[in-house]
Design a protein around this motif. Structure first.
Motif, short mmCIF file in Angstrom:
data_model
loop_
_atom_site.label_atom_id
_atom_site.label_comp_id
_atom_site.label_asym_id
_atom_site.label_seq_id
_atom_site.Cartn_x
_atom_site.Cartn_y
_atom_site.Cartn_z
N ARG A 21 63.66 59.28 33.37
CA ARG A 21 62.97 58.22 32.64
C ARG A 21 61.45 58.32 32.78
O ARG A 21 60.71 57.80 31.95
N ARG A 22 60.99 58.97 33.83
CA ARG A 22 59.56 59.12 34.03
C ARG A 22 58.93 60.08 33.01
O ARG A 22 57.72 60.14 32.87
N LYS A 23 59.76 60.81 32.31
CA LYS A 23 59.25 61.80 31.35
C LYS A 23 58.85 61.16 30.02
O LYS A 23 58.37 61.85 29.12
N GLY A 24 59.08 59.88 29.87
CA GLY A 24 58.73 59.21 28.63
C GLY A 24 58.88 57.70 28.76
O GLY A 24 59.07 57.17 29.86
N ILE A 25 58.82 57.02 27.63
CA ILE A 25 58.92 55.57 27.59
C ILE A 25 60.34 55.17 27.23
O ILE A 25 60.85 55.55 26.17
N GLY A 26 60.99 54.44 28.11
CA GLY A 26 62.35 53.98 27.87
C GLY A 26 62.38 52.59 27.28
O GLY A 26 61.35 51.91 27.18
N GLY A 27 63.57 52.14 26.92
CA GLY A 27 63.71 50.83 26.30
C GLY A 27 63.24 49.69 27.16
O GLY A 27 62.59 48.75 26.69
N SER A 28 63.53 49.75 28.46
CA SER A 28 63.12 48.67 29.35
C SER A 28 61.62 48.70 29.64
O SER A 28 61.06 47.73 30.15
N ASP A 29 60.96 49.82 29.32
CA ASP A 29 59.50 49.91 29.48
C ASP A 29 58.77 49.23 28.32
O ASP A 29 57.63 48.78 28.47
N ALA A 30 59.42 49.20 27.16
CA ALA A 30 58.75 48.76 25.93
C ALA A 30 58.22 47.33 26.05
O ALA A 30 57.08 47.04 25.66
N GLY A 31 59.03 46.43 26.58
CA GLY A 31 58.60 45.04 26.71
C GLY A 31 57.40 44.89 27.62
O GLY A 31 56.50 44.08 27.35
N ALA A 32 57.37 45.67 28.70
CA ALA A 32 56.25 45.61 29.63
C ALA A 32 54.97 46.11 28.97
O ALA A 32 53.89 45.53 29.13
N ILE A 33 55.07 47.20 28.22
CA ILE A 33 53.90 47.76 27.54
C ILE A 33 53.35 46.77 26.51
O ILE A 33 52.14 46.67 26.31
N CYS A 34 54.25 46.01 25.89
CA CYS A 34 53.84 45.03 24.88
C CYS A 34 53.40 43.71 25.50
O CYS A 34 53.02 42.78 24.78
N GLY A 35 53.47 43.59 26.83
CA GLY A 35 53.06 42.36 27.49
C GLY A 35 54.07 41.24 27.39
O GLY A 35 53.72 40.07 27.51
N SER A 89 74.33 60.29 27.16
CA SER A 89 73.16 61.15 26.94
C SER A 89 71.90 60.31 26.91
O SER A 89 71.94 59.12 26.60
N MET A 90 70.79 60.97 27.22
CA MET A 90 69.48 60.36 27.01
C MET A 90 68.90 60.96 25.74
O MET A 90 68.86 62.18 25.59
N PHE A 91 68.48 60.10 24.81
CA PHE A 91 67.99 60.55 23.52
C PHE A 91 66.46 60.45 23.44
O PHE A 91 65.84 59.73 24.22
N TYR A 92 65.90 61.17 22.47
CA TYR A 92 64.46 61.07 22.24
C TYR A 92 64.19 61.04 20.75
O TYR A 92 65.01 61.47 19.93
N ASN A 93 63.03 60.50 20.39
CA ASN A 93 62.60 60.46 19.00
C ASN A 93 61.97 61.81 18.66
O ASN A 93 61.06 62.27 19.34
N GLU A 94 62.46 62.44 17.60
CA GLU A 94 62.00 63.80 17.27
C GLU A 94 60.51 63.83 16.97
O GLU A 94 59.80 64.76 17.37
N GLN A 95 60.00 62.83 16.27
CA GLN A 95 58.58 62.80 15.92
C GLN A 95 57.71 62.38 17.10
O GLN A 95 56.58 62.85 17.26
N TYR A 96 58.26 61.49 17.93
CA TYR A 96 57.52 60.99 19.10
C TYR A 96 58.40 61.22 20.33
O TYR A 96 59.08 60.31 20.80
N PRO A 97 58.41 62.45 20.85
CA PRO A 97 59.36 62.82 21.91
C PRO A 97 59.18 62.08 23.23
O PRO A 97 60.05 62.16 24.10
N PHE A 98 58.08 61.34 23.38
CA PHE A 98 57.90 60.54 24.59
C PHE A 98 58.72 59.25 24.53
O PHE A 98 58.86 58.55 25.53
N MET A 99 59.26 58.92 23.35
CA MET A 99 60.10 57.73 23.20
C MET A 99 61.54 58.09 23.53
O MET A 99 62.17 58.89 22.82
N LEU A 100 62.05 57.53 24.62
CA LEU A 100 63.38 57.87 25.12
C LEU A 100 64.33 56.68 25.00
O LEU A 100 63.90 55.53 24.93
N ALA A 101 65.62 57.00 24.99
CA ALA A 101 66.62 55.93 24.92
C ALA A 101 67.86 56.33 25.70
O ALA A 101 68.48 57.36 25.41
#
Length: 310
Positions: A21-35, A89-101
Motif C-alpha cells: 500500500r505504500r507504493k501508492g494511494i489506497g482507498g482508505s488514504d483518499a479521505g485523509a488526503i481530502c481532509g 488482488s490489488m488493482f491500479y488505475n492504468e492512467q494514474y498507476p499511483f491510485m491503488l485499490a
C-alpha cells in the motif's frame, strides 16, 4: 470493469500488504488526503508513503473489522440477494498507476463492488437517515476511479444494534475532482518529498507534536505569514467577543431561572444543576506533605505556541 492487477493478495501477511500500500494511494488514504478523515490527515499519508512514519500497529478494532468482513459480506448477500466474490488482488488505475485499490468484494453480475464496514453502537448516528461517513464515501469513489465501476455498495454492521447497506452511484464530476486531488498530492508532495500543509485538525496537532517535540534557542526569519497571523489575531478577537456574548446569555438565563433546576421553552430545555466534586487540594498537600506531593508529581514537556505584536 477495468481491473488492472498490481499484485495478488493471496498469502500476503498483513505487514506485506501494508508495504504494498505504500507504493501508492489506497482507498482508505483518499479521505485523509481530502481532509475528511477525523483520525488521519494528508500529513499522515505523506509520512507513510515516504516511509518516514511507522507502519500503523494493528489494534483490536482493526482486527475485528477484518475478521467480520466476511460476516458483513454474507449479511449483504442475505439482505440484497446479490452474490459477491473476493478479488484477491490489488488493482491500479492504468492512467494514474499511483491510485491503488484493495477492494473487499466484487458484485457478481454487476459492474460494482462492495465495501464492508463495522462500527460501534456509539457511531450509529453517523449512519442514520441514509448518511455515510464522508471518508468512507470518498473511499468508494476512489475504488470506482481505479476499477471503472458504475457503482459501489457499502454495508455496515453496527455492532449489537443494526445492519445497513447503500448503493453509491458513479459520479464523474466527483471522481475527476478526487483524481486531481490525489494526483496533486502524489506529484507535488510524495514524489517531491514536500510535506503537505496542516488542516487544522487534532490529528495534525498530534503529528506536529510528534515530529517537532523539542525546540532550540535559535530565532529564524518568518516569511510570508504576516497576513495569516493578522487573520489569526482577528479570529482570536472575534472568539473573545463571542465567548463574552455567550456568557452573557447564560447569565441572563440563570438570572431568570433563579433557584429552579430546569427550564423549558418550545425549542430548548435548560438545566442548572448542583454538582458535587471531590478534588485533591494540591496546595495543601504540597504544603503539609511535600515528600508525598513530589513522589506523585509528573513532569510534562511541551512546546507552547504564542504570537505577539512587534
Amino acid at each position: 470493469m477495468k481491473l488492472h492487477k498490481m499484485s495478488s493478495t493471496v498469502g500476503l501477511s498483513h505487514e506485506e500488504w501494508l508495504e504494498f500500500r505504500r507504493k501508492g494511494i489506497g482507498g482508505s488514504d483518499a479521505g485523509a488526503i481530502c481532509g475528511l478523515n477525523p483520525y488521519r490527515t494528508a500529513i499522515n499519508v505523506f509520512l507513510d508513503k515516504t516511509e518516514q512514519g511507522q507502519i500503523t500497529e494493528d489494534n483490536e478494532a482493526m482486527r475485528q473489522g477484518r475478521d467480520l468482513e466476511q460476516y458483513v459480506a454474507e449479511r449483504f448477500t442475505e439482505s440484497t440477494g446479490k452474490k459477491v466474490r473476493r478479488a484477491n488482488s490489488m488493482f491500479y488505475n492504468e492512467q494514474y498507476p499511483f491510485m491503488l485499490a484493495n477492494v473487499d468484494r466484487l458484485i457478481v453480475g454487476e459492474n460494482a463492488g462492495l465495501e464492508c464496514k463495522t462500527a460501534s453502537a456509539y457511531s450509529a448516528d453517523k449512519w442514520k437517515d441514509g448518511q455515510i461517513p464522508e471518508s468512507y464515501e470518498i473511499q468508494c469513489y476512489h475504488y470506482m476511479a481505479v476499477t471503472g465501476a458504475d457503482a459501489w455498495y457499502i454495508a455496515v454492521c453496527i455492532l449489537g444494534k443494526d445492519f445497513k447497506w447503500q448503493r453509491i452511484e458513479r459520479d464523474e464530476e466527483m471522481i475527476q475532482m478526487l483524481i486531481e486531488i490525489e494526483k496533486k498530492f502524489w506529484n507535488e508532495n510524495v514524489l517531491l518529498g514536500q510535506m503537505p500543509s496542516p488542516d487544522g485538525s487534532k490529528a495534525s496537532d498530534e503529528i506536529l507534536k510528534k515530529y517537532y517535540p523539542n525546540s532550540n534557542s535559535r530565532q529564524i526569519k518568518l516569511y510570508g505569514f504576516d497576513e495569516k497571523l493578522q487573520r489569526r489575531k482577528e479570529i482570536s478577537d472575534l472568539i473573545e467577543k463571542l465567548e463574552k456574548e455567550k456568557k452573557q446569555i447564560e447569565q441572563e438565563v440563570k438570572q431568570y431561572m433563579q433557584d429552579n433546576e430546569k427550564a423549558k421553552s418550545d425549542s430548548f430545555e435548560v438545566s442548572w444543576k448542583e454538582i458535587t466534586q471531590r478534588r485533591i487540594d494540591t496546595e495543601k498537600l504540597r504544603a503539609e506533605q511535600p515528600k508525598i506531593y513530589n513522589q506523585y508529581l509528573k513532569t510534562y514537556q511541551m512546546r507552547k505556541f504564542g504570537v505577539k505584536d512587534v
